[in-house]
Motif scaffolding. Structure first.
Motif, short mmCIF file in Angstrom:
data_model
loop_
_atom_site.label_atom_id
_atom_site.label_comp_id
_atom_site.label_asym_id
_atom_site.label_seq_id
_atom_site.Cartn_x
_atom_site.Cartn_y
_atom_site.Cartn_z
N GLY A 1 -8.07 15.22 -0.04
CA GLY A 1 -7.99 13.78 0.19
C GLY A 1 -6.82 13.39 1.08
N LEU A 2 -5.65 13.98 0.84
CA LEU A 2 -4.48 13.59 1.63
C LEU A 2 -4.58 14.08 3.07
CD1 LEU A 2 -1.81 13.82 -1.10
CD2 LEU A 2 -2.19 11.88 0.39
N THR A 3 -5.20 15.25 3.27
CA THR A 3 -5.40 15.71 4.65
C THR A 3 -6.26 14.70 5.40
OG1 THR A 3 -5.47 17.94 3.73
CG2 THR A 3 -6.05 17.71 6.03
N VAL A 4 -7.33 14.23 4.74
CA VAL A 4 -8.21 13.26 5.38
C VAL A 4 -7.50 11.93 5.62
CG1 VAL A 4 -10.31 11.89 5.05
CG2 VAL A 4 -10.31 14.31 4.50
N ILE A 5 -6.69 11.49 4.65
CA ILE A 5 -5.98 10.22 4.84
C ILE A 5 -5.01 10.32 6.02
CG2 ILE A 5 -4.35 8.61 3.79
CD1 ILE A 5 -5.68 9.36 1.09
N GLY A 6 -4.35 11.48 6.15
CA GLY A 6 -3.48 11.70 7.32
C GLY A 6 -4.26 11.50 8.60
N ALA A 7 -5.47 12.07 8.65
CA ALA A 7 -6.31 11.95 9.84
C ALA A 7 -6.77 10.52 10.05
CB ALA A 7 -7.51 12.88 9.72
N LEU A 8 -7.10 9.83 8.96
CA LEU A 8 -7.58 8.45 9.07
C LEU A 8 -6.48 7.53 9.60
CD1 LEU A 8 -9.64 8.11 5.76
CD2 LEU A 8 -10.55 8.09 8.08
N ILE A 9 -5.24 7.78 9.16
CA ILE A 9 -4.12 6.97 9.66
C ILE A 9 -4.02 7.12 11.18
CG2 ILE A 9 -1.61 6.70 9.67
CD1 ILE A 9 -1.66 7.58 6.71
N ALA A 10 -4.11 8.38 11.64
CA ALA A 10 -3.99 8.63 13.08
C ALA A 10 -5.16 8.02 13.85
CB ALA A 10 -3.90 10.12 13.33
N SER A 11 -6.36 8.05 13.27
CA SER A 11 -7.53 7.62 14.04
C SER A 11 -7.82 6.13 13.95
CB SER A 11 -8.79 8.36 13.57
OG SER A 11 -8.50 9.68 13.22
N PHE B 1 1.79 5.37 11.79
CA PHE B 1 2.34 6.20 10.71
C PHE B 1 3.54 5.49 10.06
CE2 PHE B 1 4.38 9.98 8.84
CZ PHE B 1 3.27 10.54 8.25
#
Lengths: 273, 268
Positions: A193-203, A237
């Motif tokens: 989940g946190l890996t995906v949230i990191g990506a969502l923040i960037a995108s 970020f």
């Protein structure tokens, strides 16, 4: 004497409820939030969902029915998609006429950890991934986005049926499985989940300065020539972490929305964004 | 463009269906991506509905009811984003901001219900004690009917009755304000992500957040699936690692017990 009656009911166990009825228990688990209130959360809906099954077990025993209904009106709050397991498990024990204190104790021991696993899997992992992917398809006007989202959640709706069978068939064994694995599962789901949230923040958090600063004759584009050089998506970020810090200070999320709008409008007024 | 009375009614019916689903959380058709699409279909502009659905879904990505806070209501936000964009001919991204007051109104109505539905509990308790299954089942329908009707009424008033004043408001907004709303629509997902982080982030998970952020910033891709797979790789590694660790710990414990037993025997 008591052990004898126990083994007798156990041998008849699977004749009381048909496979179809257990599947329907999975479907009926959708009713848990029907009368949600802060005081006892899911209790009335949780009782309602299982009621027809108890009526069958306690057909000739009004006292038993009243006892089991009262027991289940106690506070309960777990993860809705995981209720079928809990209900299946409790039903198999109720059917075996396991001591009511034991059943109540197990129910109270299980719903908390199950809420933790369920939230980690369904809200914090599946929702950002499925929502993120289907929204990125939908953003360009492609109707496959909402269709994909609908199909995934239709599948998750359907999983309630096998989960109800799982709980019912495993019976008390399910408890060990849940307790053994709950920590690892929520740990692993948090990583994903946190890996995906990191990506969502960037995108998906869009913050770009449009302001250009004149410095002694040379004009500098702050976004392209400064921030992007340090690290792309630096502003999104930093802003997410500012909001995170405010939340940690126990500030109401509504204020975060207001702050976001205020910031956007001020930036627009100044012509910085 | 104007919303006709029939369209207003259809929106109200759709709000009741999605609202009931929002209450029960069964099919997840209460999420903005579905709500916007169907609302777009009702208004005859499917494509705009789908686009609005994508944008609003992202804005609400982290605004989940898990973790104890009730977020602005997704059904009203979805419906009103499409309605405001349609009636005022503005971009869905700008409309998200204007739909928020309606979403918050519904949120507060639900919060009132969460508290006041405790009033039904004494009756539930009485029926349970009497073993009165019939009455118990019937009483469960009451909160559901109240919630469903509320969604229909609020959606009808917001979408149909309020469109005139809404248009006046939007028309009187200066450019910097509409542009500000558009910017806010793009930044809004940050609120949801921050809320997810509040519940999920522990120091030991920070590396994975950074990993996802860096990968997504550096590699161009059209959706988050590739990054999800990177995350899944680490999740799997960690899963097997934890399983092994568990086994080792069990063995160490076993050895310790054996050793203690041996030691005592030696002592005697």
């Amino acid at each position: 004497m008591e052990s004898k009656t126990n083994s007798e009911t156990k041998s008849q166990r699977h004749s009381i409820f048909s496979k179809h009825e257990i599947s329907m228990l999975g479907i009926r688990s959708n009713l848990v939030q029907s009368s949600f209130s802060y005081e006892r959360m899911h209790a009335p809906g949780f009782t309602w969902a299982q009621l027809p099954y108890w009526e069958k077990i306690y057909r000739d025993d009004p006292k038993g029915l009243s006892r089991v209904m009262t027991d289940n009106m106690e506070f309960i709050n777990s993860s809705p998609p995981l209720y079928p397991i809990l209900m299946g498990l409790l039903l198999s024990m109720e059917e075996d006429h396991v001591d009511s204190q034991t059943i109540k104790g197990l129910k109270n021991a299980l719903f908390g950890p199950m809420a933790g696993i369920g939230d980690a899997i369904f809200w914090f992992t599946i929702m950002p991934i499925v929502g993120g992917i289907s929204a990125s398809i939908a953003k360009s006007g492609n109707v496959l986005g909402p269709i994909l989202f609908f199909l995934v959640y239709l599948f998750l709706f359907w999983t309630r049926i096998p989960l109800a069978h799982l709980g019912y068939n495993l019976g008390a064994k399910a408890i060990d499985i849940i307790e053994d694995n709950s920590k690892i599962i929520s740990h692993v789901a948090s990583i994903l989940g946190l890996t995906v949230i990191g990506a969502l923040i960037a995108s998906y958090v869009k913050m770009k300065l449009t302001i250009k600063v004149g410095a002694g004759g040379a004009v500098i584009d702050l976004q392209r020539q400064l921030l992007d050089k340090i690290f792309p998506n630096l502003l999104p970020f930093a802003f997410v972490f500012l909001l995170y810090w405010l939340l940690k200070k126990n500030i109401n999320p509504i204020w975060l929305i207001i702050v976001t709008f205020a910031l956007a409008i001020v930036m627009s007024l100044l012509g910085w964004m | 463009m104007e919303i006709t009375f029939i369209q207003g009614l259809l929106i109200a019916i759709w709000a009741m269906i999605a609202g009931l689903d929002c209450w029960l959380q069964a099919f997840f058709i209460f999420r903005p991506i579905i709500v916007c699409t169907i609302t777009g279909l009702i208004l005859g502009d499917l494509k705009m509905g789908v686009i609005a659905g994508g944008l609003t879904e992202l804005a609400f990505a982290g605004l989940t009811p898990a973790g104890g806070t009730q977020p602005p209501n997704t059904v009203l936000c979805g419906i009103m984003t499409v309605v405001v964009a349609y009636t005022n001919n503005i971009a869905p991204q700008t409309a998200i901001g204007l739909s928020l007051p309606f979403a918050m109104l519904m949120q507060y109505i639900l919060l009132i219900y969460y508290s006041s539905f405790s009033l039904f509990l004494p009756s539930f308790d009485r029926y349970a004690e009497e073993g009165n299954a019939k009455a118990f089942k019937r009483l469960n329908l009451v909160p559901m009917v109240i919630v469903t009707l509320s969604f229909g009424i609020v959606a009808f008033l917001s979408a149909y009755a309020a469109q005139g004043p809404m248009r006046t408001l939007v028309n009187s907004m200066p450019h910097w304000l509409t542009h500000g709303f558009e910017l806010a629509g793009g930044i809004l997902p940050a609120v949801g992500f921050a809320m997810l982080l509040k519940v999920m982030l522990k120091a030991r998970y920070l590396p994975y957040l950074l990993l996802g952020f860096v990968v997504a910033s550096m590699i161009p891709f059209s959706n988050v699936l590739p990054v999800a797979l990177v995350g899944a790789v680490f999740a799997m590694i960690e899963f097997y690692h934890s399983k092994d660790e568990e086994k080792t710990m069990a063995k160490i414990k076993e050895l310790e017990v054996n050793n203690q037993g041996g030691g005592m025997n030696d002592g005697i």
